[in-house]
Scaffold this motif. Structure first.
Motif, PDB file in Angstrom:
ATOM      1  N   GLU A   1       0.837  -1.134   0.072  1.00 27.84           N
ATOM      2  CA  GLU A   1       0.040   0.188  -0.212  1.00 27.84           C
ATOM      3  C   GLU A   1       0.801   1.201  -0.068  1.00 27.84           C
ATOM      4  OE1 GLU A   1      -3.610  -0.334   0.337  1.00 27.84           O
ATOM      5  OE2 GLU A   1      -3.625   1.738   0.086  1.00 27.84           O
ATOM      6  N   LEU A   2       1.874   1.212   0.760  1.00 28.78           N
ATOM      7  CA  LEU A   2       2.735   2.419   0.918  1.00 28.78           C
ATOM      8  C   LEU A   2       4.075   2.318  -0.119  1.00 28.78           C
ATOM      9  CD1 LEU A   2       3.416   2.121   4.701  1.00 28.78           C
ATOM     10  CD2 LEU A   2       2.337   4.103   3.559  1.00 28.78           C
ATOM     11  N   ASN A   3       4.069   1.406  -1.004  1.00 31.74           N
ATOM     12  CA  ASN A   3       4.975   1.255  -1.969  1.00 31.74           C
ATOM     13  C   ASN A   3       6.437   1.366  -1.172  1.00 31.74           C
ATOM     14  OD1 ASN A   3       6.070   0.518  -4.320  1.00 31.74           O
ATOM     15  ND2 ASN A   3       6.257   2.796  -5.079  1.00 31.74           N
ATOM     16  N   GLN A   4       6.285   0.520  -0.009  1.00 31.66           N
ATOM     17  CA  GLN A   4       7.862   0.579   0.691  1.00 31.66           C
ATOM     18  C   GLN A   4       8.129  -0.962   0.770  1.00 31.66           C
ATOM     19  OE1 GLN A   4       7.089   3.181   4.034  1.00 31.66           O
ATOM     20  NE2 GLN A   4       6.901   4.683   3.076  1.00 31.66           N
ATOM     21  N   GLU A   5       9.487  -1.145   1.494  1.00 33.05           N
ATOM     22  CA  GLU A   5      10.038  -2.632   1.630  1.00 33.05           C
ATOM     23  C   GLU A   5       9.575  -2.954   2.930  1.00 33.05           C
ATOM     24  OE1 GLU A   5      14.124  -2.284   0.905  1.00 33.05           O
ATOM     25  OE2 GLU A   5      13.877  -2.425  -1.562  1.00 33.05           O
ATOM     26  N   LEU A   6       9.395  -4.485   2.944  1.00 34.75           N
ATOM     27  CA  LEU A   6       9.001  -5.123   4.206  1.00 34.75           C
ATOM     28  C   LEU A   6      10.558  -5.861   4.612  1.00 34.75           C
ATOM     29  CD1 LEU A   6       7.235  -6.318   6.134  1.00 34.75           C
ATOM     30  CD2 LEU A   6       6.807  -8.136   4.594  1.00 34.75           C
TER      31      LEU A   6
END
Lengths: 394, 263
Positions: free
Chosen positions: A99-104
């Motif tokens: 959703e945030l277009n960030q990495e996990l």
């Protein structure tokens, strides 16, 4: 920030002295003076007709957090085995990161952790931060707080999720205070606010009578502990394999302050009603230990567990670690049988996540029927054995 | 041994009802009680005092009526009470609460042990204890279900974990959060309760200025987290009451379980 008085304007009327709740304004030589008891609450500002009281106290503003990126998950392990809540955190973490277009990312601490890397990657961790040290073998509050706080300060994640286990609920608040950030406890839902991108953290309060959605607008990372057994695990390997970041650690026993002298395993603690697919719970109507046996027979047949209401526990029909409801455990099995339970709000609050609820009670007016999918008005001592018998025949 | 017990006054959530028309909590007529876990914290402090001597201070942050919780604590045998009350403390999250309590502990400036209940029944966060320990830079032991050894210098406690328990030792001062398995609480003494309601009872009331804090550091203003909405959970259920004699009802139930692949 402070509040001060422009003495040229002060008429010495004393209005501010009267309104101050802290006795922090005094008249000295016909002029109002603010002493060290001032809390800058601002009550005096509007009391001054001469507008002689000035302040530079400003409205709280939201800092710029645009450099904060990434969703982090604390990988909880004991004796080299990952707690299943870790995979649940990675599951919700995948959704939030997308959703945030960030990495996990996952953080894992311990003394031997080689075997934990693959499972973390398999359940979606793109980066794995690793800290290895003999002192990290068993979880200890200050050791873990120290290492994780350093990692967070260096890599500046946006979100940090921790399981609401005994370990997580010991660690997360200590860590939040050290990092100087807010923390929301025991969340059952997490999502991203489409407007500002903040993490919306929903959790039960007042014993499950109310759900509250909380945001952490003023500090980063946005920290939350997440109730075990609620979030879905999702398999999802990153195509490039996980990126491993190994951090060196220096820790002394002196700074850790606590020592684990012994770890005692207790069989009875193994009852994990959280993971049971079927739960048969007895209440006041069970009447006796004998009555409970009828429920146990049904549970055995269905491969389930038995539970008890507060009354059943107090009467000694069921052991305390099987108590279900507000003061006991919250459960979410596929199939929940409430037998001889009237259904006080405390009990209902602990079972609402069940997929199907079946109520058996003599009293047709019992509130438990309001939350049941199927209700049988009848005597459990007759109905439960009959149900067991008919199930055996099928 | 100087012990501080942190107590919270909470609505008795076993009595809480929801207003069906508004979905809000009905708080009127709900009795306020000392949070159940905090009663066990008081009991632990009393037992330690009986063993090692010293005194016990109870601290409670809340509205002015929370003085009742302190009076009750004095009825159990707590020596002194401090009520932290101020308009600007209202709406505090656990960050602001742990700061406010921490300032009160710093003002007392003489303690060996702080005992808190594991969690409060209204918020259920279990966060204030560990946050306070971090604020004070002292070790913490949470989920304490037994105290094996305590001296003026150190404590050894049993900490409940999912798979059993750990035996943890640390030096004092330290902070414990305790669970209800730890002890059985006693009843307050009637004469002490009466004394506690006397004007000269050893209860002090401290506000923000007494703690030397600024309004923006405490309460809602000093909080990082905000509740933005609340709702009453509702779950759609079939609500089907089966009919007929026991044989019929059990058959019907089994049919429904089978249709839904539950057995």
């Amino acid at each position: 920030m402070s509040i001060w008085i422009k003495h040229e304007l002060c008429s010495g009327c004393g209005a501010c002295v009267k309104v101050c709740p802290y006795a922090a304004v005094e008249i000295i030589d016909t002029k109002a003076c603010i002493n060290e008891r001032c809390t800058e609450c601002g009550v005096c500002l509007t009391s001054c007709k001469e507008k002689a009281i000035l302040t530079d106290v400003t409205e709280k503003t939201v800092p710029d957090f645009s450099d904060r990126k990434g969703v982090w998950v604390f990988a909880e392990q004991r004796d080299g085995i990952l707690n299943r809540v870790t995979f649940e955190l990675l599951g919700i973490g995948q959704l939030l990161a997308k959703e945030l277009n960030q990495e996990l990312s996952a953080i894992v601490l311990g003394s031997k952790i080689d075997k934990l890397i693959d499972p973390l990657a398999e359940f979606g961790a793109e980066n794995i931060y690793i800290a290895i040290h003999p002192s990290l073998n068993d979880y200890r509050t200050i050791a873990y707080t120290s290492v994780i706080s350093k990692l967070v300060r260096e890599y500046k994640p946006n979100i940090l999720l921790i399981g609401a286990t005994h370990t997580g609920r010991d660690l997360a608040p200590r860590l939040s205070r050290r990092l100087g950030v807010g923390l929301t406890a025991d969340c059952t839902e997490l999502s991203i606010d489409p407007e500002h991108g903040d993490l919306l953290q929903t959790r039960p309060a007042f014993g499950g009578n109310l759900m509250a959605t909380i945001i952490n607008r003023y500090s980063r990372p946005q920290m939350a502990t997440v109730r075990p057994g609620v979030m879905q695990q999702i398999k999802g390997k990153s195509p490039n394999g996980p990126r491993k970041i190994i951090k060196s650690v220096s820790l002394s026993e002196k700074e850790i302050m606590t020592r684990i002298l012994e770890v005692v395993k207790e069989e009875r603690q193994k009852v994990n009603l959280n993971e049971a697919k079927v739960i048969i719970t007895g209440g006041r109507g069970v009447g006796s230990l004998e009555g409970m046996k009828k429920l146990e027979a049904l549970a055995d047949l269905l491969g389930g567990e038995v539970g008890g209401t507060r009354v059943a526990v107090e009467e000694g029909w069921v052991t305390v670690e099987r108590q279900i409801g507000q003061t006991g455990q919250t459960v979410r099995p596929d199939l929940y049988f409430a037998c001889g339970i009237s259904g006080a709000i405390q009990h209902r609050a602990g079972i609402l996540g069940s997929k199907y609820i079946i109520a058996i009670n003599k009293d047709p007016m019992a509130p438990i029927f309001q939350v049941a999918d199927w209700g049988i008005v009848g005597d459990i001592h007759e109905v439960v054995p009959l149900l067991t018998e008919k199930l055996q025949q099928r | 041994m100087e012990t501080i017990v942190m107590i919270k006054q909470v609505p008795d959530t076993t009595e809480i009802r929801i207003d069906p028309s508004t979905g809000n909590l009905i708080r009127e007529g709900i009795e306020s009680i000392i949070n159940p876990d905090d009663r066990h914290a008081i009991e632990a402090a009393l037992q330690i005092k009986e063993k090692l001597g010293g005194s016990i201070i109870a601290i409670c942050m809340g509205p002015s009526q929370a003085i009742d919780a302190i009076s009750e604590a004095l009825g159990f045998g707590v020596d002194r009470g401090i009520l932290l009350t101020d308009k600007c403390f209202a709406g505090a999250d656990t960050w602001a609460t742990s700061f406010t309590l921490g300032r009160a502990v710093e003002k007392i400036n003489n303690y060996d042990l702080i005992i808190c209940g594991q969690q409060a029944i209204d918020g259920d966060t279990a966060q204030v204890g560990p946050q306070l320990a971090e604020y004070l830079h002292i070790p913490q032991i949470t989920y304490v279900k037994g105290i094996k050894e305590i001296t003026e210098k150190k404590i050894v406690a049993k900490r409940l974990v999912e798979s059993g328990y750990e035996i943890i030792g640390c030096g004092l001062p330290a902070l414990l959060t305790v669970v209800r398995e730890l002890n059985k609480t006693r009843f307050p003494r009637f004469d002490w309760l009466i004394d506690a309601c006397n004007k000269r009872a050893p209860i002090e009331i401290w506000n923000a200025a007494d703690l030397g804090v600024k309004a923006y550091q405490v309460g809602l203003q000093g909080s990082f987290t905000n509740v933005i909405s609340t709702y009453t959970p509702t779950f759609k259920r079939r609500g089907e009451i089966l009919e007929g004699d026991s044989q019929r009802m059990v058959e019907d139930l089994l049919t429904r379980l089978e249709e839904n692949h539950l057995v």
